[in-house]
Design a protein around this motif. Sequence first.
Motif, PDB file in Angstrom:
ATOM      1  N   ILE A  95     -11.414  -9.522   3.993  1.00 50.85           N
ATOM      2  CA  ILE A  95     -10.459  -9.199   2.938  1.00 50.85           C
ATOM      3  C   ILE A  95      -9.044  -9.058   3.494  1.00 50.85           C
ATOM      4  O   ILE A  95      -8.067  -9.448   2.859  1.00 50.85           O
ATOM      5  N   GLU A  96      -8.906  -8.541   4.709  1.00 53.07           N
ATOM      6  CA  GLU A  96      -7.589  -8.481   5.344  1.00 53.07           C
ATOM      7  C   GLU A  96      -7.085  -9.891   5.655  1.00 53.07           C
ATOM      8  O   GLU A  96      -5.903 -10.194   5.466  1.00 53.07           O
ATOM      9  N   PHE A  97      -7.985 -10.742   6.114  1.00 53.72           N
ATOM     10  CA  PHE A  97      -7.627 -12.133   6.406  1.00 53.72           C
ATOM     11  C   PHE A  97      -7.172 -12.841   5.139  1.00 53.72           C
ATOM     12  O   PHE A  97      -6.176 -13.557   5.133  1.00 53.72           O
ATOM     13  N   ASP A  98      -7.887 -12.612   4.042  1.00 58.32           N
ATOM     14  CA  ASP A  98      -7.517 -13.221   2.769  1.00 58.32           C
ATOM     15  C   ASP A  98      -6.128 -12.761   2.333  1.00 58.32           C
ATOM     16  O   ASP A  98      -5.314 -13.564   1.894  1.00 58.32           O
ATOM     17  N   ALA A  99      -5.855 -11.459   2.465  1.00 62.12           N
ATOM     18  CA  ALA A  99      -4.539 -10.934   2.089  1.00 62.12           C
ATOM     19  C   ALA A  99      -3.448 -11.539   2.966  1.00 62.12           C
ATOM     20  O   ALA A  99      -2.384 -11.929   2.475  1.00 62.12           O
ATOM     21  N   TRP A 100      -3.715 -11.631   4.262  1.00 58.35           N
ATOM     22  CA  TRP A 100      -2.733 -12.214   5.180  1.00 58.35           C
ATOM     23  C   TRP A 100      -2.513 -13.684   4.860  1.00 58.35           C
ATOM     24  O   TRP A 100      -1.381 -14.146   4.738  1.00 58.35           O
ATOM     25  N   LEU A 101      -3.600 -14.423   4.699  1.00 61.21           N
ATOM     26  CA  LEU A 101      -3.516 -15.862   4.439  1.00 61.21           C
ATOM     27  C   LEU A 101      -2.792 -16.144   3.132  1.00 61.21           C
ATOM     28  O   LEU A 101      -1.992 -17.073   3.041  1.00 61.21           O
ATOM     29  N   GLY A 102      -3.072 -15.312   2.119  1.00 59.97           N
ATOM     30  CA  GLY A 102      -2.467 -15.517   0.815  1.00 59.97           C
ATOM     31  C   GLY A 102      -1.106 -14.876   0.653  1.00 59.97           C
ATOM     32  O   GLY A 102      -0.472 -15.029  -0.387  1.00 59.97           O
ATOM     33  N   GLY A 103      -0.646 -14.152   1.666  1.00 54.97           N
ATOM     34  CA  GLY A 103       0.653 -13.496   1.554  1.00 54.97           C
ATOM     35  C   GLY A 103       0.680 -12.447   0.462  1.00 54.97           C
ATOM     36  O   GLY A 103       1.696 -12.239  -0.188  1.00 54.97           O
ATOM     37  N   VAL A 104      -0.447 -11.775   0.270  1.00 57.47           N
ATOM     38  CA  VAL A 104      -0.538 -10.772  -0.780  1.00 57.47           C
ATOM     39  C   VAL A 104       0.135  -9.495  -0.308  1.00 57.47           C
ATOM     40  O   VAL A 104      -0.285  -8.889   0.672  1.00 57.47           O
TER      41      VAL A 104
END
Length: 188
Positions: free
Chosen positions: A99-108
Motif C-alpha cells: 500500500i505504501e508502494f502504491d501511494a508512492w507510485l501513484g503520487g497520492v
Amino acid sequence: MTESAPRSSLGSRIRDLRRERGFRTQKDLADAIEGGNVSLATIENIESGRKTNIDVSQLLNIARALRVPPIYLLAPIRAPDAVIDIPNLSSAFDGMTAIEFDAWLGGVEAGAYRATTVEERDATAEIQALRTLESLRSEITRFEAMLELQSDEDDQRFARSTKDRLAEAKREADRIEALLGSAGWKLS
C-alpha cells in the motif's frame, strides 16, 4: 528429483490474474495483446520465473490486456501490508509495504507513503494538483451541461446556484493551472 525454477512473484500474479480474467492459456493472453511486444514465449517465461525483468511497455501491455492497473502486477496489492517483492530494487524500498508502494507510485498525497525530500513532496503535490484540475474540468463540463438543459420555467434559485458553482470551479481551475504553469507544466 529435479526442482523447477521458483516462480517469480510477478509471474505468479500474472498467472493468477490471467486465470481470473478468463484467459485459460498463456496463448489466449498473448493473443489479447494486440500489436504489443509481448509474445507467447515472453508470457511463458514470465509466468515460469525464467524472466523476472520485463520492459515497462510489456508490463503495461499485460496489465491492459488483463484489465487491471499495473500495481496489481507490481506488488501484492491484495495483501496491502505485505512487503513489496520486486527483485533488484535499491535498499530504499526495503520494508515498503504494497500500500505504501502504491501511494508512492501513484503520487497520492495522503497515501500511506510519506515523501522524504522537498523535491519528492513537491512532485507529489503537483501530481495531486493535476488530478484536482482534471476533476474540476469534469465538474465545469457538468455544470455547463446542467445550465444548457435548464428551461426558462426552472427554478431560478437552482440556476443561480449552478452558475455560482460553475464560476467557483472555473476560478479554482484557473488558480491550479497558474500554479502548475509556474512549476513548468505545459497545460492545454
